[in-house]
Design an enzyme around this catalytic site. Structure first.
Site, PDB file in Angstrom:
ATOM      1  N   GLY A  62       0.979  -1.073   0.064  1.00 54.87           N
ATOM      2  CA  GLY A  62       0.049   0.120   0.009  1.00 54.87           C
ATOM      3  C   GLY A  62       0.860   1.262  -0.148  1.00 54.87           C
ATOM      4  O   GLY A  62       0.683   2.233   0.547  1.00 54.87           O
ATOM      5  N   ALA A  63       2.097   1.111  -0.677  1.00 54.09           N
ATOM      6  CA  ALA A  63       2.963   2.129  -0.453  1.00 54.09           C
ATOM      7  C   ALA A  63       2.510   3.388  -1.300  1.00 54.09           C
ATOM      8  O   ALA A  63       3.218   4.680  -0.922  1.00 54.09           O
ATOM      9  CB  ALA A  63       4.301   1.764  -1.024  1.00 54.09           C
ATOM     10  N   ARG A  75      -0.682  -1.094  -6.248  1.00 54.02           N
ATOM     11  CA  ARG A  75      -1.474  -1.597  -7.455  1.00 54.02           C
ATOM     12  C   ARG A  75      -1.132  -0.364  -8.559  1.00 54.02           C
ATOM     13  O   ARG A  75      -1.150  -0.959  -9.675  1.00 54.02           O
ATOM     14  CB  ARG A  75      -3.041  -1.385  -7.359  1.00 54.02           C
ATOM     15  CG  ARG A  75      -3.384  -2.540  -6.620  1.00 54.02           C
ATOM     16  CD  ARG A  75      -5.046  -2.563  -6.358  1.00 54.02           C
ATOM     17  NE  ARG A  75      -5.198  -1.003  -5.981  1.00 54.02           N
ATOM     18  CZ  ARG A  75      -6.749  -0.728  -5.388  1.00 54.02           C
ATOM     19  NH1 ARG A  75      -7.682  -1.402  -5.798  1.00 54.02           N
ATOM     20  NH2 ARG A  75      -6.620   0.421  -4.977  1.00 54.02           N
ATOM     21  N   LYS A 112      -4.056   0.079  12.643  1.00 46.69           N
ATOM     22  CA  LYS A 112      -5.393   0.020  13.256  1.00 46.69           C
ATOM     23  C   LYS A 112      -6.454   0.227  12.124  1.00 46.69           C
ATOM     24  O   LYS A 112      -5.769   0.918  11.145  1.00 46.69           O
ATOM     25  CB  LYS A 112      -5.811   0.957  14.298  1.00 46.69           C
ATOM     26  CG  LYS A 112      -5.630   2.222  14.035  1.00 46.69           C
ATOM     27  CD  LYS A 112      -5.922   3.103  15.209  1.00 46.69           C
ATOM     28  CE  LYS A 112      -7.293   3.641  15.143  1.00 46.69           C
ATOM     29  NZ  LYS A 112      -7.581   4.692  14.349  1.00 46.69           N
ATOM     30  N   HIS A 130      -0.555   4.285  17.389  1.00 48.94           N
ATOM     31  CA  HIS A 130       0.531   5.688  17.436  1.00 48.94           C
ATOM     32  C   HIS A 130       0.321   6.546  18.648  1.00 48.94           C
ATOM     33  O   HIS A 130       1.287   7.222  19.115  1.00 48.94           O
ATOM     34  CB  HIS A 130       0.357   6.271  16.128  1.00 48.94           C
ATOM     35  CG  HIS A 130      -0.660   7.480  16.201  1.00 48.94           C
ATOM     36  ND1 HIS A 130      -1.974   7.105  15.771  1.00 48.94           N
ATOM     37  CD2 HIS A 130      -0.830   8.749  16.275  1.00 48.94           C
ATOM     38  CE1 HIS A 130      -2.762   8.004  15.886  1.00 48.94           C
ATOM     39  NE2 HIS A 130      -2.016   9.247  16.181  1.00 48.94           N
ATOM     40  N   LYS A 184       3.311   8.649  21.532  1.00 50.56           N
ATOM     41  CA  LYS A 184       3.493  10.254  21.768  1.00 50.56           C
ATOM     42  C   LYS A 184       4.221  10.117  23.125  1.00 50.56           C
ATOM     43  O   LYS A 184       4.174   9.439  24.192  1.00 50.56           O
ATOM     44  CB  LYS A 184       1.990  10.514  22.009  1.00 50.56           C
ATOM     45  CG  LYS A 184       1.416  10.625  20.732  1.00 50.56           C
ATOM     46  CD  LYS A 184       0.070  11.238  20.845  1.00 50.56           C
ATOM     47  CE  LYS A 184      -0.885  11.310  19.434  1.00 50.56           C
ATOM     48  NZ  LYS A 184      -0.353  12.247  18.527  1.00 50.56           N
ATOM     49  N   HIS A 199      -6.875   4.140  21.159  1.00 47.73           N
ATOM     50  CA  HIS A 199      -6.066   5.022  22.026  1.00 47.73           C
ATOM     51  C   HIS A 199      -6.762   5.466  23.306  1.00 47.73           C
ATOM     52  O   HIS A 199      -6.025   5.368  24.193  1.00 47.73           O
ATOM     53  CB  HIS A 199      -6.218   6.535  21.177  1.00 47.73           C
ATOM     54  CG  HIS A 199      -5.824   6.261  19.597  1.00 47.73           C
ATOM     55  ND1 HIS A 199      -5.000   5.252  19.294  1.00 47.73           N
ATOM     56  CD2 HIS A 199      -6.385   6.851  18.527  1.00 47.73           C
ATOM     57  CE1 HIS A 199      -5.095   5.478  17.824  1.00 47.73           C
ATOM     58  NE2 HIS A 199      -5.638   6.337  17.388  1.00 47.73           N
ATOM     59  N   LYS A 259     -14.714  14.592  16.901  1.00 43.29           N
ATOM     60  CA  LYS A 259     -14.302  15.417  15.840  1.00 43.29           C
ATOM     61  C   LYS A 259     -15.073  16.770  15.969  1.00 43.29           C
ATOM     62  O   LYS A 259     -16.107  16.993  16.168  1.00 43.29           O
ATOM     63  CB  LYS A 259     -14.478  14.820  14.528  1.00 43.29           C
ATOM     64  CG  LYS A 259     -13.488  13.393  14.480  1.00 43.29           C
ATOM     65  CD  LYS A 259     -13.203  13.146  13.025  1.00 43.29           C
ATOM     66  CE  LYS A 259     -12.349  11.567  13.077  1.00 43.29           C
ATOM     67  NZ  LYS A 259     -11.012  12.184  13.145  1.00 43.29           N
TER      68      LYS A 259
HETATM   69  C1  BG6 Z   1      -6.150   7.976  14.255  1.00 39.61           C
HETATM   70  C2  BG6 Z   1      -7.753   7.964  13.831  1.00 39.61           C
HETATM   71  O1  BG6 Z   1      -6.043   6.754  14.718  1.00 39.61           O
HETATM   72  O2  BG6 Z   1      -6.164   9.115  15.128  1.00 39.61           O
HETATM   73  C3  BG6 Z   1      -8.385   9.441  13.293  1.00 39.61           C
HETATM   74  O3  BG6 Z   1      -8.078   7.129  13.119  1.00 39.61           O
HETATM   75  C4  BG6 Z   1      -7.588  10.560  14.233  1.00 39.61           C
HETATM   76  O4  BG6 Z   1      -9.597   9.628  12.972  1.00 39.61           O
HETATM   77  C5  BG6 Z   1      -6.149  10.328  14.631  1.00 39.61           C
HETATM   78  O5  BG6 Z   1      -7.834  11.827  13.579  1.00 39.61           O
HETATM   79  C6  BG6 Z   1      -5.667  11.421  15.695  1.00 39.61           C
HETATM   80  O6  BG6 Z   1      -4.453  11.110  15.930  1.00 39.61           O
HETATM   81  P1  BG6 Z   1      -3.275  12.518  16.217  1.00 39.61           P
HETATM   82  O7  BG6 Z   1      -2.277  11.898  16.468  1.00 39.61           O
HETATM   83  O8  BG6 Z   1      -3.732  13.523  15.299  1.00 39.61           O
HETATM   84  O9  BG6 Z   1      -4.231  13.011  17.689  1.00 39.61           O
END
Ligand code: BG6
Length: 524
Positions: free
Chosen positions: A38-39, A72, A178, A208, A212, A270, A370
């Site tokens: 998926g590069a 692809r 994820k 991720h 942090k 998260h 959001k």
């Molecule tokens: C992602 C979500 O895992 O994390 C996104 O899929 C979200 O919807 C994002 O915007 C938020 O990450 P960060 O590092 O910008 O706070």
């Protein structure tokens, strides 16, 4: 309780330590080849290639390394260089070096592929071997799934079938982004598919948030200081608030987000990871197995949300049109790719309890959404009020009764403005006994050497799984949320969406969730 007043801050403690060139415990990885499936996709362009480029320019990559992108799109190495150069220069508009990019791109290769065809995977070793020889990487291989989740299974199976998961001549690791599944069954299934070819120690499930800087710091803060841990329990803590709010909307990700929604997108991973780091017992040692064991115990102790009283524990929302930073923003239903009648939640607030000795009776309030008024991620620990206020006879006549005195508050700011603040009461100067809250504030100066993706890429190369999620934890977190999501899905026709304006603090019902308990959210 006055949530709005920002107490005057005292002198600030700042982190002035210079960046340490030895990376303070982060090893330089052994030579390796990274295959990105998926590069040409969004993740690769926005995060992976820019992060690898920066690691390269800062000298953190081993001398022997190469990247083989695969997707692809029909193009060749130089076509791929062009696409990625544009992405990397856009990621670092102020410090992109053409010269260093040219050096980096000597390690960048591409092969077009149809992932549904087994032929590609059978031919992959032949494509890899000359590169491995040229760059001296042996057979150390990382396979990064930067793919839509629907494709993971096919690709992982085929890697296994092609014998590429074997560790006979080097390591073989798979990185899975994820969402890890869609519910408990699909996450179990995916664990099974991965487990058929890769062992747990070869499997790196990304979250991720774990990378942090101030999230990594939670365990240090809690367990390298002796003054906080004795208070870190039901005796002294009234409640915990975990917030991840964003000003961004769904952007161009409706295809994924419409079927995910905020509970799958932010809570299963998260938010629950932040909860586990806040609530866990001290691990016996700072090694990934021990830390994961303690997280598992937290998730096993979370009381299941009572499905017959869901509204007392969960509030959902979806944003309508509004204004953020002075700009008009559309409603979720008017975002590109979103159905005009969508019932996908873009906001959730949830109350959970952890039924163990430490946390019994302490509510954990969590929220994420959001298009809110402010983007931030933080963990707020609200301590109990003092048991007896000896100044009441002086304070009450001037309206400063016990209920008007803010209890201590400790805030771990994950982003922005990473740091830790502790609010406490002091005497108002020159008064007889007036109290005022003040803040002791630690702020990181911007000296982070690695951003979250850079850090996890390096950790994967060194084989350190601390910042990755185990298969067991994926299943436990899905086990907590799947029944709730399923029940809410069955009720979706009754949702009165949109129920919060873009640029606001979220739906009013979320305030009620805390108000019913005599509490209120911290202002965003
Ligand atoms: C992602 C979500 O895992 O994390 C996104 O899929 C979200 O919807 C994002 O915007 C938020 O990450 P960060 O590092 O910008 O706070």
């Amino acid at each position: 309780m006055n949530e709005e007043a920002t107490p005057p801050s005292g002198r600030q403690a700042t982190c002035t330590a210079a960046p340490r060139p030895d990376f303070c415990g982060i090893e330089k990885p052994a030579p390796c080849g990274i295959v990105i499936f998926g590069a040409c996709g969004d993740l690769s362009k926005r995060k992976l290639i820019p992060s690898l480029y920066r690691l390269f320019t800062n000298g953190h990559l081993p001398d022997g390394f190469f990247i083989l992108g695969s997707d692809r799109i029909e193009t060749d190495d130089s076509g791929f260089h062009g696409i990625m150069e544009e992405a990397a220069s856009a990621a670092f508009p102020d410090n992109f070096s053409q010269e260093l990019w040219l050096k980096f791109s000597e390690r960048l290769f591409y092969t077009a592929a149809d992932f549904n065809s087994g032929d590609f995977f059978v031919s992959l070793p032949a494509r890899l071997k000359p590169l491995e020889k040229k760059f001296g990487t042996g057979a150390n291989r990382i396979f990064y799934m930067a793919l839509p989740p629907a494709v993971y299974e096919t690709v992982i199976r085929r890697i296994g079938d092609a014998g590429l998961a074997s560790e006979e001549n080097g390591y073989s690791r798979v990185v899975v982004e994820k969402p890890f599944g869609f519910d408990i069954e699909s996450s179990r299934h995916l664990n099974g598919v991965i487990g058929a070819s890769f062992s747990e120690s070869q499997t790196f499930r990304m979250d991720h948030y774990l990378a942090k800087e101030n999230v990594q710091n939670i365990l240090m803060f809690r367990f390298a200081n002796s003054i906080f841990e004795p208070l870190w329990n039901r005796r002294y803590i009234d409640h915990v608030e975990i917030t991840i709010s964003e000003t961004l909307g769904v952007e161009h990700r409706a295809g994924y987000y419409e079927s995910a929604g905020v509970l799958r997108d932010m809570f299963q991973n998260h938010i629950l990871q932040l909860l586990s780091l806040t609530a866990m017992e001290p691990p016996a040692a700072f090694v990934s197995e021990r830390v994961r064991e303690e997280k598992v115990k937290v998730f096993r102790s979370v009381r299941p949300v009572p499905l017959d009283r869901l509204s007392e524990h969960v509030v959902l929302g979806q944003y309508g049109a509004g204004r953020i930073n002075g700009e008009e923003t559309p409603s979720y239903r008017d975002e590109p790719g979103v159905s005009k009648t969508s019932t996908t939640p873009t906001y959730a607030a949830m109350k959970l309890f952890i039924d163990n000795w430490r946390w019994s009776g302490v509510p954990f309030y969590m929220r994420s959404g959001k298009r809110l008024s402010k983007g931030k991620a933080e963990i707020a620990i609200r301590f109990r009020a003092v048991p007896h206020l000896m100044f009441s006879h002086i304070l009450e006549p001037i309206g400063q009764g016990r209920d008007n005195i803010d209890p201590n508050l400790l805030v771990l700011r994950v982003q922005p403005d990473e740091g830790i603040s502790l609010q406490f009461q002091t005497k108002m100067p020159d008064s007889r006994a007036c109290l005022r809250p003040v803040l002791m504030d630690f702020r990181y100066e911007k000296i982070f050497l690695l951003d979250a993706y850079e850090r996890v890429l390096l950790d994967c190369m060194t084989g350190d799984q601390m910042l990755f999620v185990s298969g067991e934890i994926e299943e436990l977190t899905w086990g907590l949320l799947s029944p709730v999501i399923e029940r809410l899905d069955g009720m979706k026709n009754s949702f009165a969406f949109p129920n919060y304006q873009a640029g606001s603090g979220g739906p009013a019902e979320a305030d009620d969730l805390m108000r019913r308990d005599g509490r209120q959210w911290r202002a965003l």
